[in-house]
Design a protein around this motif. Structure first.
Motif, PDB file in Angstrom:
ATOM      1  N   ALA A 314      30.862  52.576  59.148  1.00 48.07           N
ATOM      2  CA  ALA A 314      29.580  52.296  58.500  1.00 48.07           C
ATOM      3  C   ALA A 314      29.615  52.701  57.028  1.00 48.07           C
ATOM      4  CB  ALA A 314      28.459  53.028  59.231  1.00 48.07           C
ATOM      5  N   TYR A 315      30.255  53.817  56.738  1.00 45.15           N
ATOM      6  CA  TYR A 315      30.373  54.265  55.338  1.00 45.15           C
ATOM      7  C   TYR A 315      31.198  53.287  54.522  1.00 45.15           C
ATOM      8  CZ  TYR A 315      31.745  57.116  51.338  1.00 45.15           C
ATOM      9  OH  TYR A 315      31.978  57.568  50.060  1.00 45.15           O
ATOM     10  N   MET A 316      32.278  52.761  55.098  1.00 44.68           N
ATOM     11  CA  MET A 316      33.105  51.769  54.409  1.00 44.68           C
ATOM     12  C   MET A 316      32.308  50.493  54.123  1.00 44.68           C
ATOM     13  SD  MET A 316      36.227  52.770  53.678  1.00 44.68           S
ATOM     14  CE  MET A 316      35.415  54.293  53.171  1.00 44.68           C
ATOM     15  N   VAL A 317      31.479  50.080  55.088  1.00 40.52           N
ATOM     16  CA  VAL A 317      30.627  48.894  54.876  1.00 40.52           C
ATOM     17  C   VAL A 317      29.654  49.151  53.731  1.00 40.52           C
ATOM     18  CG1 VAL A 317      28.796  47.478  55.895  1.00 40.52           C
ATOM     19  CG2 VAL A 317      30.818  48.091  57.247  1.00 40.52           C
ATOM     20  N   TYR A 318      29.103  50.376  53.690  1.00 43.06           N
ATOM     21  CA  TYR A 318      28.186  50.752  52.599  1.00 43.06           C
ATOM     22  C   TYR A 318      28.888  50.654  51.246  1.00 43.06           C
ATOM     23  CZ  TYR A 318      26.330  54.108  49.234  1.00 43.06           C
ATOM     24  OH  TYR A 318      25.894  54.698  48.080  1.00 43.06           O
ATOM     25  N   LEU A 319      30.133  51.146  51.152  1.00 45.45           N
ATOM     26  CA  LEU A 319      30.862  51.076  49.895  1.00 45.45           C
ATOM     27  C   LEU A 319      31.129  49.634  49.475  1.00 45.45           C
ATOM     28  CD1 LEU A 319      33.551  53.924  50.084  1.00 45.45           C
ATOM     29  CD2 LEU A 319      31.441  53.884  48.744  1.00 45.45           C
ATOM     30  N   CYS A 320      31.498  48.808  50.448  1.00 42.81           N
ATOM     31  CA  CYS A 320      31.803  47.413  50.132  1.00 42.81           C
ATOM     32  C   CYS A 320      30.562  46.650  49.661  1.00 42.81           C
ATOM     33  CB  CYS A 320      32.397  46.717  51.347  1.00 42.81           C
ATOM     34  SG  CYS A 320      34.043  47.335  51.816  1.00 42.81           S
ATOM     35  N   LEU A 321      29.414  46.999  50.230  1.00 36.96           N
ATOM     36  CA  LEU A 321      28.181  46.298  49.867  1.00 36.96           C
ATOM     37  C   LEU A 321      27.571  46.837  48.591  1.00 36.96           C
ATOM     38  CD1 LEU A 321      26.485  45.909  53.379  1.00 36.96           C
ATOM     39  CD2 LEU A 321      27.802  44.215  52.086  1.00 36.96           C
TER      40      LEU A 321
END
Length: 321
Positions: A314-321
């Protein structure tokens, strides 16, 4: 872009290889000087596992890439706690020893809290920007000295500082071979660190993202891969305590020694590293402690491990977005 990726990978290979060679050579010298295995594990081997982060962060600080320096530490610790501990627990539920639960894991929480506090100058002091300055770095190094004093005193008293034992016996080598390994490993670390920073900077520019994001993702994951391999191998062999102990030691080293050294070399403006990133690190540390203490007492279950891995995703998705 392709050239930058190649340079980054070449630098990573040199750093990881150099760290292993340097650690083996230094351990062999320490053995010849009569230093116990436990002390070697707590000092030379522990430094060896954090050498990639150390070289990259200090090199980044010295060359004016503060986002890479801080992102590397924060991202590596997030990966260590959520992914490595999570995967180890998914493979086999982890029994967290009494010493780790009472002493070492709280140090991981403390180190994360220190980063959050030191990186909030705007909110706490009304400064113009958030920065980990030399004063913060020196305080972190003092924390590191206290941590080493604690672990070495436990080693001398004969206690197992980390469940899982010493991690094996140091191989004996001729003195000339040990010194050659130390010199070659150090050279690989220095050269690899320079290449890695150059490559990561080029990749960031090619992708149009900040050096902070590259540090939190590509650099952090790359430098944590040796820890991941070692911890998963230990878990498969039934040494979950050793796997978790490696993570705990690496997290404390990364903040107090690596980030402290980098900030002492040059003050580090946080730039693209936000309170969300620092809070995520503190939250992951607290989650690590809670999962070990609550529910199935002093055991991190497969479900809890899956939750930790999902939190990192979820944190990686946050960074990508």
């Amino acid at each position: 872009m392709v050239t930058s990726i190649f340079i980054l990978l070449a630098g990573l290979v040199l750093i990881v290889g150099g760290a292993n060679i340097l650690t083996d050579g230094a351990s062999a010298l320490a053995r010849r000087w009569g230093v116990p295995d436990m002390v070697i594990g707590l000092t030379i081997v522990a430094f060896g596992t954090s050498a990639p982060e150390f070289v990259i962060s200090v090199t980044s600080a010295a060359t004016g890439n503060p986002g890479l320096a801080i992102g590397n530490v924060v991202g590596s610790n997030l990966f260590n706690i959520l992914v490595i501990v999570g995967l180890v627990a998914v493979l086999r539920p982890v029994g967290v020893g009494r010493s780790l639960m009472a002493n070492e894991i709280p140090l991981v929480v403390l180190s994360s809290a220190v980063v959050l506090i030191c990186g909030n100058d705007v909110w706490l002091d009304g400064s113009a920007e958030n920065m980990v300055d030399r004063t913060d770095g020196l305080l972190m190094l003092l924390f590191f000295v206290i941590f080493m004093r604690y672990t070495l005193s436990m080693a001398r008293s004969g206690d197992k500082v980390r469940e899982g034992g010493e991690g094996g016996t140091v191989k004996r080598r001729p003195a000339w071979a040990a010194w050659l390994m130390v010199s070659g490993g150090l050279g690989g670390l220095i050269w690899g660190g320079s290449l890695f920073v150059d490559g990561a900077t080029g990749v960031a520019r090619g992708l149009g993202v900040s050096e902070s994001v590259i540090g939190l993702t590509i650099v952090a994951i790359g430098t944590s891969l040796p820890d991941l391999a070692a911890s998963v191998a230990a878990a498969v062999k039934g040494s979950q305590g050793l796997a978790i102990g490696n993570v705990v030691g690496s997290c404390v080293f990364n903040v107090f020694f690596v980030l402290g050294s980098a900030a002492t070399v040059s003050p580090l403006p946080l730039g693209g590293i936000t309170d969300t990133d620092l809070s995520a690190l503190l939250g992951a540390s607290v989650l690590f402690w809670l999962f070990g203490r609550l529910f199935r007492r002093r055991t991190i279950t497969r479900l809890e491990g899956a939750v930790m891995v999902a939190a990192y995703a979820a944190y990686m998705v946050y960074l990508c977005l």
